[in-house]
Design a protein around this motif. Structure first.
Motif, PDB file in Angstrom:
ATOM      1  N   UNK A  65      38.156  47.272  46.313  1.00 27.00           N
ATOM      2  CA  UNK A  65      39.147  46.929  45.464  1.00 27.00           C
ATOM      3  C   UNK A  65      39.942  45.702  45.476  1.00 27.00           C
ATOM      4  N   UNK A  66      40.486  45.562  46.819  1.00 26.99           N
ATOM      5  CA  UNK A  66      41.186  44.287  47.063  1.00 26.99           C
ATOM      6  C   UNK A  66      40.360  43.044  46.841  1.00 26.99           C
ATOM      7  N   UNK A  67      39.156  43.119  47.269  1.00 26.68           N
ATOM      8  CA  UNK A  67      38.237  42.142  47.012  1.00 26.68           C
ATOM      9  C   UNK A  67      38.199  41.413  45.541  1.00 26.68           C
ATOM     10  N   UNK A  68      37.916  42.595  44.834  1.00 20.68           N
ATOM     11  CA  UNK A  68      37.700  42.319  43.397  1.00 20.68           C
ATOM     12  C   UNK A  68      39.240  41.854  42.519  1.00 20.68           C
ATOM     13  N   UNK A  69      40.147  42.535  43.084  1.00 24.46           N
ATOM     14  CA  UNK A  69      41.497  42.308  42.268  1.00 24.46           C
ATOM     15  C   UNK A  69      41.794  40.924  42.790  1.00 24.46           C
ATOM     16  N   UNK A  70      41.425  40.494  43.768  1.00 20.60           N
ATOM     17  CA  UNK A  70      41.836  39.025  44.334  1.00 20.60           C
ATOM     18  C   UNK A  70      41.002  37.976  43.379  1.00 20.60           C
ATOM     19  N   UNK A  71      40.049  38.369  42.665  1.00 20.66           N
ATOM     20  CA  UNK A  71      39.379  37.520  41.969  1.00 20.66           C
ATOM     21  C   UNK A  71      40.073  37.212  40.648  1.00 20.66           C
ATOM     22  N   UNK A  72      41.241  38.038  40.376  1.00 23.42           N
ATOM     23  CA  UNK A  72      41.813  37.686  38.955  1.00 23.42           C
ATOM     24  C   UNK A  72      42.634  36.267  39.450  1.00 23.42           C
ATOM     25  N   UNK A  73      42.539  35.515  38.119  1.00 23.04           N
ATOM     26  CA  UNK A  73      43.405  34.371  38.127  1.00 23.04           C
ATOM     27  C   UNK A  73      44.768  34.569  38.620  1.00 23.04           C
ATOM     28  N   UNK A  74      45.075  33.570  39.452  1.00 29.29           N
ATOM     29  CA  UNK A  74      46.711  33.549  39.974  1.00 29.29           C
ATOM     30  C   UNK A  74      47.523  33.507  38.704  1.00 29.29           C
TER      31      UNK A  74
END
Lengths: 239, 239
Positions: A65-74
Motif C-alpha cells: 500500500x505504501x508503495x502505490x500510495x507513494x505513486x500519487x502526485x505530490x
DNA sequence: CTCCTAGGTGTACGCCGTACACTCACGGTA
DNA sequence: TACCGTGAGTGTACGGCGTACACCTAGGAG
C-alpha cells in the motif's frame, strides 16, 4: 566448479524487491493470487525466504500500500485549494486504475499506513491553507471519505467489477439483464437501458466511470466550497 | 433403545438456520472467524453438512448479505424524496452498526445480491417519484455510492476500526498519537487534538461518527437537491 | 584461521474450503 | 409387510494457505 549458475543467485532479495514483485503480482494476477508461496516462486526463492524481509503477510500488504500510495502526485503548494484537491484526487484515481486491488487492500486493513497518513496530512494542509477552520477541514475529510484516495466505492454497477486485466471481458459488460431480472428491478433496468443508449463518446455500453467519478467529486467540492464561503462553524450542527 | 438422545438431533438444519447462525457468528466473533468449520461446530454438525444447504462459502456470504440487507426499513411511499432517502439511509446505517462485517463482505463480492438490487431499485424509485430524470437519478446513485447502504467509508480515522464487540476497547481509542507521529503529521494531529477537546455531548474522545455521517449525507443531499431544482440535464456535462 | 551473522532452506503444523463416497432414517408404493 | 429411492448428515482425504523453528552456508571481521 561448474555450479556457478547456482552460486550467482539472481540479484539478492531485499524488502524493496519483495514489495515491488508483490505489487506486480497483484496487478497482473489479482490480489487473490497473492500468496507468500506464489510470490516466492515469482522471485525464484523458497517461501520462508520472504520472512527475512517482511514480518508477515499483513506487513507485506502494508508495504505494498505504501508503495502505490507513494505513486500519487505530490501536492503543489499555492493556488486554489479546490483545484489543488481536485487534481490530487484525480491523480490518486489514476493510481488506483493501475492497481485495482488497492481499494480492497486498504479498506480491509484496520490501521492506516505511514504513506496514507502522509497523504491525508498534506490534503488537510491544503484545506487549512485555503482558509478552512480545523473543524470544517475535519468534517470535510470525513465527508470525502475514501473518495479522497480516488475510491469510486461503487457497489451499484455490478458490471465493472468482473473485468480482470487478462481476458478482454468475455461477457459483454452487462447493462442488459435477463428479462425476468429487468422486470423485478424496473428502475435499475431503466437506468441500465438509458446508459447503454446514450453512449456519446463513451467506449462501450454502460457507465462512463470517469464522468461518474467527477460528477460525485464536483458535487462534494461545490458543496464544500459553499460551506466554506458561508463561514461554516461547528455551531451549524443543525437538524 | 436408549440412544434416543442421538436420534433426536437438535432441530434439523435448514438454509435459513445456517444463514442466521452465520450472521450471529460473524456479529459476535468477527468475519475472520467465520469458517465453514466454526459455523458447523456452532450448529453441532459436521462441516460438510452445511453443503447440503449452501453451495459454497461464497453463496453463504451472499445469503448472509441478503439476510442483513432485508433488515433495512422498507421504503415508505409518498412525501418528500429527500426525507425519504435520508431516513432510509440512516436505517441502513443502523443495520450496519449491528453487523460491522457487512461493508467488507459486500464490497469484496463482485456481484450484487438480489436483496441489494431490490434495495437499490426502490431507492431509484424514490428519486424518480421525486421528479428526477433517469439520467440524474443514475448519476446521483453513483455519487452516493456505497454510502447509500449506510457505509461510512472512513479510511481516515484509524481508531474506530479496531473496536470489536468483546472487550470494551482496552486501548483508549487513539486520538492521541505518540509525539513523534504527531510531529510527522501535524495537520492530522491538529484535528485529532481538536476532536478530543470539544466533545460536547460526544461519548468518548474522538469523532462523533453519527455527526460525521449525517454531515456527509446532508452535504450530498443538499447538493443533489440544488441540481434537481435547477433542472439538471446531461448537457450539463461541463468542465 | 576462526567465528559471527545475515540471508536462504527444509520440514512440519494447524488451519482452510470442499470433492467424493458412505450411511441411514424416512415416506411412498406394491 | 416388504421394498426401495431420496436426501440429510458423516468421514476421509486432498491441496493450498500462513508461518514456527531448526538448519545450512557464504562472506566479512577479528
Amino acid at each position: 566448479m561448474p555450479e556457478q549458475a547456482e552460486t550467482l543467485r539472481r540479484t539478492p532479495l531485499s524488502r524493496d524487491r519483495v514489495l515491488r514483485a508483490a505489487v506486480a503480482l497483484a496487478d497482473e494476477a489479482g490480489i487473490e493470487s497473492l500468496s507468500m508461496r506464489n510470490l516466492a516462486q515469482d522471485l525464484g526463492v523458497v517461501p520462508m525466504a520472504l520472512y527475512k524481509h517482511v514480518a508477515n503477510k499483513d506487513e507485506l500488504l502494508a508495504g505494498m500500500i505504501d508503495v502505490v500510495v507513494g505513486e500519487i502526485d505530490p501536492a503543489v503548494a499555492g493556488g486554489d485549494w479546490k483545484q489543488a484537491v481536485r487534481r490530487r484526487i484525480l491523480s490518486a484515481r489514476e493510481m488506483l486504475l493501475r492497481h485495482p486491488w488497492a481499494p480492497l487492500a486498504i479498506e480491509s486493513r484496520n490501521t492506516a499506513t505511514p504513506a496514507i497518513l502522509a497523504y491525508l496530512d498534506s490534503m488537510i494542509g491544503t484545506f487549512r491553507a485555503g482558509g478552512f477552520s480545523v473543524d470544517l477541514a475535519h468534517h470535510v475529510m470525513h465527508a470525502m471519505g475514501s473518495r479522497i484516495l480516488g475510491f469510486s466505492q461503487e457497489l451499484f454497477d455490478a458490471s465493472r467489477r468482473a473485468g480482470r486485466s487478462g481476458t478482454p471481458d468475455p461477457e459483454p459488460p452487462a447493462a442488459d439483464f435477463p428479462p425476468e431480472v429487468a422486470a423485478a428491478f424496473p428502475h435499475v433496468a431503466e437506468i441500465a437501458r438509458a446508459a447503454s443508449h446514450d453512449d456519446e463518446s463513451v467506449v462501450g455500453p454502460g457507465c462512463d466511470d470517469q464522468f461518474e467519478f467527477e460528477f460525485a467529486l464536483d458535487l462534494l467540492l461545490d458543496g464544500i466550497e459553499r460551506l466554506q464561503r458561508q463561514g461554516w462553524t461547528s455551531s451549524h450542527r443543525s437538524r
